[in-house]
Design a protein around this motif. Structure first.
Motif, mmCIF file in Angstrom:
data_model
loop_
_atom_site.group_PDB
_atom_site.id
_atom_site.type_symbol
_atom_site.label_atom_id
_atom_site.label_comp_id
_atom_site.label_asym_id
_atom_site.label_seq_id
_atom_site.Cartn_x
_atom_site.Cartn_y
_atom_site.Cartn_z
ATOM 1 N N PHE A 53 31.354 39.869 46.015
ATOM 2 C CA PHE A 53 32.022 41.135 46.267
ATOM 3 C C PHE A 53 31.036 42.295 46.397
ATOM 4 O O PHE A 53 31.165 43.136 47.276
ATOM 5 C CB PHE A 53 33.011 41.410 45.135
ATOM 6 N N LYS A 54 30.024 42.341 45.522
ATOM 7 C CA LYS A 54 29.061 43.440 45.568
ATOM 8 C C LYS A 54 28.318 43.461 46.896
ATOM 9 O O LYS A 54 28.096 44.519 47.474
ATOM 10 C CB LYS A 54 28.076 43.330 44.415
ATOM 11 N N LYS A 55 27.950 42.289 47.398
ATOM 12 C CA LYS A 55 27.248 42.206 48.678
ATOM 13 C C LYS A 55 28.160 42.692 49.803
ATOM 14 O O LYS A 55 27.750 43.454 50.663
ATOM 15 C CB LYS A 55 26.797 40.776 48.938
ATOM 16 N N ALA A 56 29.407 42.249 49.776
ATOM 17 C CA ALA A 56 30.356 42.651 50.814
ATOM 18 C C ALA A 56 30.595 44.152 50.798
ATOM 19 O O ALA A 56 30.641 44.801 51.836
ATOM 20 C CB ALA A 56 31.670 41.896 50.648
ATOM 21 N N ARG B 288 37.483 36.836 50.442
ATOM 22 C CA ARG B 288 38.493 37.618 51.176
ATOM 23 C C ARG B 288 39.450 38.288 50.200
ATOM 24 O O ARG B 288 39.777 39.463 50.312
ATOM 25 C CB ARG B 288 39.239 36.695 52.156
ATOM 26 N N ALA B 289 39.875 37.544 49.171
ATOM 27 C CA ALA B 289 40.794 38.088 48.169
ATOM 28 C C ALA B 289 40.118 39.183 47.343
ATOM 29 O O ALA B 289 40.753 40.192 47.017
ATOM 30 C CB ALA B 289 41.299 36.974 47.259
ATOM 31 N N GLU B 290 38.840 39.012 47.010
ATOM 32 C CA GLU B 290 38.117 40.036 46.249
ATOM 33 C C GLU B 290 37.990 41.327 47.045
ATOM 34 O O GLU B 290 38.161 42.411 46.510
ATOM 35 C CB GLU B 290 36.713 39.540 45.897
ATOM 36 N N ILE B 291 37.688 41.202 48.324
ATOM 37 C CA ILE B 291 37.497 42.377 49.175
ATOM 38 C C ILE B 291 38.806 43.120 49.410
ATOM 39 O O ILE B 291 38.871 44.336 49.282
ATOM 40 C CB ILE B 291 36.862 41.974 50.519
ATOM 41 N N SER C 78 46.524 38.786 47.132
ATOM 42 C CA SER C 78 46.596 37.400 46.674
ATOM 43 C C SER C 78 46.735 36.439 47.850
ATOM 44 O O SER C 78 47.102 36.828 48.955
ATOM 45 C CB SER C 78 47.784 37.212 45.731
ATOM 46 N N ARG C 79 46.459 35.190 47.560
ATOM 47 C CA ARG C 79 46.548 34.141 48.581
ATOM 48 C C ARG C 79 47.958 34.058 49.164
ATOM 49 O O ARG C 79 48.144 33.956 50.380
ATOM 50 C CB ARG C 79 46.148 32.805 47.962
ATOM 51 N N THR C 80 48.979 34.123 48.310
ATOM 52 C CA THR C 80 50.366 34.008 48.773
ATOM 53 C C THR C 80 50.765 35.182 49.662
ATOM 54 O O THR C 80 51.355 35.002 50.723
ATOM 55 C CB THR C 80 51.325 33.912 47.576
ATOM 56 N N THR C 81 50.436 36.387 49.218
ATOM 57 C CA THR C 81 50.770 37.573 50.015
ATOM 58 C C THR C 81 50.018 37.547 51.336
ATOM 59 O O THR C 81 50.579 37.874 52.384
ATOM 60 C CB THR C 81 50.449 38.859 49.227
ATOM 61 N N TRP C 82 48.748 37.146 51.295
ATOM 62 C CA TRP C 82 47.956 37.056 52.528
ATOM 63 C C TRP C 82 48.596 36.054 53.479
ATOM 64 O O TRP C 82 48.681 36.295 54.668
ATOM 65 C CB TRP C 82 46.520 36.650 52.208
#
Length: 78
Positions: A4-7, A33-36, A40-44
């Motif tokens: 996440f920090k790198k992104a 992707r979820a961290e950025i 959540s996976r379900t909502t995505w």
């Protein structure tokens, strides 16, 4: 620096510089992707089915997204 920090570091650079170009872009996995995005996976998955997310790239059985496309999508969403 990783994850996440790198992104986020790259995102802040993107705001002040030109967008990432193809040779410097990278594919990210579901976890990053979820961290950025904070979604959540379900909502995505629901948003994906409605066509409201950046395109997904399948590499074998893995799902990946281009970091630049996720950042662009997030900036338009905000």
């Amino acid at each position: 620096m990783h994850g996440f920090k790198k992104a986020m570091s790259q995102q802040s650079k993107k705001r002040t510089q030109a967008p990432l170009s193809a040779p410097f872009d990278q594919y990210i996995d579901e976890k990053l992707r979820a961290e950025i995005t904070g979604i959540s996976r379900t909502t995505w998955w629901r948003l994906e089915r409605q066509g409201k997310t950046p395109p997904v790239y399948r590499i074998g059985q893995m799902k990946r997204w281009l970091l630049s496309e996720v950042f662009e999508w997030q900036s338009k969403k905000l």
